[in-house]
Design a protein around this motif. Structure first.
Motif, mmCIF file in Angstrom:
data_model
loop_
_atom_site.group_PDB
_atom_site.id
_atom_site.type_symbol
_atom_site.label_atom_id
_atom_site.label_comp_id
_atom_site.label_asym_id
_atom_site.label_seq_id
_atom_site.Cartn_x
_atom_site.Cartn_y
_atom_site.Cartn_z
ATOM 1 N N PHE A 183 5.886 -1.962 -10.715
ATOM 2 C CA PHE A 183 6.880 -1.900 -9.467
ATOM 3 C C PHE A 183 6.196 -2.277 -8.167
ATOM 4 O O PHE A 183 7.241 -2.654 -8.052
ATOM 5 C CB PHE A 183 7.405 -0.288 -9.249
ATOM 6 N N THR A 184 5.036 -2.104 -7.725
ATOM 7 C CA THR A 184 4.810 -2.708 -6.334
ATOM 8 C C THR A 184 4.809 -4.143 -7.578
ATOM 9 O O THR A 184 5.176 -5.146 -6.450
ATOM 10 C CB THR A 184 3.138 -2.269 -6.214
ATOM 11 N N THR A 185 4.276 -4.804 -7.753
ATOM 12 C CA THR A 185 3.517 -5.865 -8.518
ATOM 13 C C THR A 185 5.947 -6.569 -8.278
ATOM 14 O O THR A 185 4.998 -7.581 -7.534
ATOM 15 C CB THR A 185 3.144 -5.917 -9.324
ATOM 16 N N LEU A 186 6.161 -5.988 -8.983
ATOM 17 C CA LEU A 186 7.777 -7.040 -9.400
ATOM 18 C C LEU A 186 8.538 -6.948 -7.884
ATOM 19 O O LEU A 186 9.384 -7.489 -7.676
ATOM 20 C CB LEU A 186 8.442 -6.125 -10.912
ATOM 21 N N PHE B 142 1.104 -1.329 -0.180
ATOM 22 C CA PHE B 142 -0.268 0.097 -0.012
ATOM 23 C C PHE B 142 1.565 1.025 0.325
ATOM 24 O O PHE B 142 0.557 2.083 -0.520
ATOM 25 C CB PHE B 142 -1.080 0.001 0.961
ATOM 26 N N THR B 143 2.110 1.284 0.527
ATOM 27 C CA THR B 143 2.654 2.221 1.440
ATOM 28 C C THR B 143 3.407 2.639 -0.126
ATOM 29 O O THR B 143 3.946 4.056 -0.836
ATOM 30 C CB THR B 143 3.649 2.319 2.496
ATOM 31 N N LEU B 144 4.277 1.654 -0.289
ATOM 32 C CA LEU B 144 5.052 1.336 -1.975
ATOM 33 C C LEU B 144 3.927 2.245 -3.529
ATOM 34 O O LEU B 144 4.331 3.194 -4.056
ATOM 35 C CB LEU B 144 5.498 0.461 -2.569
ATOM 36 N N PHE B 145 3.407 1.522 -3.365
ATOM 37 C CA PHE B 145 2.046 1.786 -4.820
ATOM 38 C C PHE B 145 1.537 3.868 -4.297
ATOM 39 O O PHE B 145 1.629 4.279 -4.877
ATOM 40 C CB PHE B 145 1.310 1.024 -4.538
ATOM 41 N N LEU B 146 1.043 3.817 -2.895
ATOM 42 C CA LEU B 146 0.677 5.717 -2.587
ATOM 43 C C LEU B 146 1.882 6.380 -2.961
ATOM 44 O O LEU B 146 2.053 7.514 -3.692
ATOM 45 C CB LEU B 146 -0.260 5.523 -1.499
ATOM 46 N N PHE B 147 2.932 6.065 -3.173
ATOM 47 C CA PHE B 147 4.564 6.654 -3.053
ATOM 48 C C PHE B 147 4.473 7.160 -4.847
ATOM 49 O O PHE B 147 5.134 8.109 -4.484
ATOM 50 C CB PHE B 147 4.807 6.327 -1.913
ATOM 51 N N ALA C 292 14.758 1.038 -5.902
ATOM 52 C CA ALA C 292 15.312 -0.635 -5.976
ATOM 53 C C ALA C 292 16.064 -1.197 -4.884
ATOM 54 O O ALA C 292 16.040 -2.611 -5.168
ATOM 55 C CB ALA C 292 15.420 -0.687 -7.952
ATOM 56 N N MET C 293 16.595 -0.369 -4.943
ATOM 57 C CA MET C 293 17.788 -0.799 -3.853
ATOM 58 C C MET C 293 17.376 -1.382 -2.648
ATOM 59 O O MET C 293 17.759 -2.699 -1.606
ATOM 60 C CB MET C 293 19.470 -0.277 -3.923
ATOM 61 N N MET C 294 16.605 -0.049 -2.610
ATOM 62 C CA MET C 294 15.880 -0.884 -1.034
ATOM 63 C C MET C 294 14.988 -2.168 -1.275
ATOM 64 O O MET C 294 14.994 -3.084 0.454
ATOM 65 C CB MET C 294 14.521 0.217 -0.709
ATOM 66 N N ILE C 295 13.732 -2.244 -2.443
ATOM 67 C CA ILE C 295 13.769 -3.692 -2.257
ATOM 68 C C ILE C 295 14.389 -5.131 -2.505
ATOM 69 O O ILE C 295 14.306 -6.145 -1.406
ATOM 70 C CB ILE C 295 12.939 -3.762 -3.410
ATOM 71 N N LEU C 296 15.620 -5.138 -2.614
ATOM 72 C CA LEU C 296 16.875 -5.582 -2.970
ATOM 73 C C LEU C 296 17.478 -5.730 -1.683
ATOM 74 O O LEU C 296 17.321 -7.175 -1.043
ATOM 75 C CB LEU C 296 18.138 -5.004 -3.724
ATOM 76 N N ARG D 22 13.394 1.265 -15.588
ATOM 77 C CA ARG D 22 11.462 1.259 -16.003
ATOM 78 C C ARG D 22 11.562 2.581 -15.227
ATOM 79 O O ARG D 22 10.654 3.226 -16.098
ATOM 80 C CB ARG D 22 11.511 -0.325 -15.561
ATOM 81 N N LEU D 23 11.122 2.625 -13.971
ATOM 82 C CA LEU D 23 10.645 3.181 -13.608
ATOM 83 C C LEU D 23 10.677 4.410 -13.910
ATOM 84 O O LEU D 23 9.976 5.776 -14.691
ATOM 85 C CB LEU D 23 10.495 3.003 -12.813
ATOM 86 N N TYR D 24 12.402 4.627 -13.748
ATOM 87 C CA TYR D 24 13.269 6.149 -14.639
ATOM 88 C C TYR D 24 12.607 6.800 -15.921
ATOM 89 O O TYR D 24 12.384 7.799 -15.695
ATOM 90 C CB TYR D 24 14.244 6.140 -13.975
ATOM 91 N N GLY D 25 13.058 5.658 -16.270
ATOM 92 C CA GLY D 25 12.819 6.372 -18.186
ATOM 93 C C GLY D 25 11.379 6.396 -18.568
ATOM 94 O O GLY D 25 11.476 7.055 -19.215
ATOM 95 N N ASN D 26 10.246 5.795 -18.185
ATOM 96 C CA ASN D 26 8.804 5.963 -18.343
ATOM 97 C C ASN D 26 8.706 8.314 -18.046
ATOM 98 O O ASN D 26 7.986 8.266 -18.805
ATOM 99 C CB ASN D 26 7.737 4.659 -17.699
ATOM 100 N N ILE D 27 8.771 7.720 -16.355
ATOM 101 C CA ILE D 27 8.687 8.977 -15.656
ATOM 102 C C ILE D 27 9.061 10.204 -16.373
ATOM 103 O O ILE D 27 8.522 10.909 -16.890
ATOM 104 C CB ILE D 27 8.812 9.466 -14.398
ATOM 105 N N TYR D 28 10.433 10.027 -16.816
ATOM 106 C CA TYR D 28 11.162 10.773 -17.153
ATOM 107 C C TYR D 28 10.888 11.490 -18.634
ATOM 108 O O TYR D 28 10.960 12.489 -18.877
ATOM 109 C CB TYR D 28 12.532 10.521 -17.009
ATOM 110 N N ALA D 29 10.434 10.233 -19.276
ATOM 111 C CA ALA D 29 10.270 10.841 -21.231
ATOM 112 C C ALA D 29 9.251 11.243 -21.468
ATOM 113 O O ALA D 29 9.120 12.571 -21.661
ATOM 114 C CB ALA D 29 9.736 9.115 -21.509
ATOM 115 N N GLY D 30 7.954 11.078 -20.371
ATOM 116 C CA GLY D 30 6.396 12.153 -20.076
ATOM 117 C C GLY D 30 7.358 13.455 -20.096
ATOM 118 O O GLY D 30 6.546 14.232 -20.956
#
Length: 239
Positions: A223-226, A80-85, A121-125, A171-179
């Motif tokens: 991101f949350t799913t992965l 919940f926290t990860l998705f909302l943030f 991502a490093m936090m999840i690892l 993946r997350l960075y590329g999509n948001i930065y490109a937008g």
């Protein structure tokens, strides 16, 4: 698009002021949203309570789809926290664009910065490996995470840990930065072509903002799913 961020330092450590400010703002928005939607809860939910309960069920469903049911209560709050943030961080850069005459950016999505997404991502690892070592003990953790199904896969397993971080963060960075880049380019049409470009620029901007809202939501979900998948791989015994 050669924008810079303002920086500050605490002792010998330098910080990106724009990213730091936007992360704090994102955390504040998330807190205020949850605070507002969870006030005056009742047994007959309506309106805002329905919305927050739907979000809790949705993020719990992400956990349930990728982990055994017994783990849902353990990771539903993280999901919940990860998705909302990430959702708020992805969308906050669409609100406005503030750039000083010196090309210093004062407002952007935190997830449009690779250090933020790679940090997440490093936090999840780190979290997934810590949870695995706590659950199985050091010997069981090494055996389950790196030596199963056969010890010769150890180099590949180690490499997989790093590739997971890179793909998850970039993946997350590329999509948001490109937008955000494209939104800036559309807005710059007015500057370069003058007022005659407004009838074209405004509809394009509105369409791309709507599309970016959709992409930002999808990327928060991905991101949350992965993240739940990676954690599941660590805390479940390899068969």
């Amino acid at each position: 698009m050669d924008e810079k961020s303002w920086v500050f330092h605490i002792g010998p450590i330098w910080f990106d002021g724009t990213v730091t400010t936007m992360i704090l703002l994102t955390c504040l928005i998330v807190f205020l949203l949850v605070f507002f939607f969870t006030r005056n809860l009742s047994m007959k939910p309506t309106g805002k309570q329905n919305a927050i309960e739907w979000l809790v069920d949705f993020t719990s469903g992400i956990v349930g789809d990728n982990m055994p049911r017994k783990e849902v209560n353990n990771f539903s709050l993280l999901s919940f926290t990860l998705f909302l943030f990430i959702f708020v961080a992805n969308q906050i850069g669409l609100v406005t664009k503030i750039v000083t005459p010196n090309e210093v950016s004062l407002w952007k999505s935190p997830t449009a910065d690779p250090f933020v997404t790679m940090g997440l991502a490093m936090m999840i690892l780190v979290l997934s490996n810590l949870l695995a070592s706590e659950r199985f003990g050091l010997r069981g953790y090494i055996k389950n995470s790196f030596l199963s199904p056969m010890p010769m896969l150890l180099p590949i397993k180690i490499m997989e840990e790093f590739t997971n971080v890179i793909t998850l963060g970039l993946r997350l960075y590329g999509n948001i930065y490109a937008g955000e880049v494209l939104l800036t380019l559309i807005a710059s049409m007015v500057t370069s072509l003058g007022w005659v470009a407004i009838p074209i620029a405004i509809p394009l901007e509105m369409i791309w903002i709507a599309f970016s809202l959709f992409i930002g939501s999808i990327q928060a979900f991905v991101f949350t799913t992965l993240s739940m998948v990676y954690i599941s791989h660590q805390i479940e015994v390899e068969e």
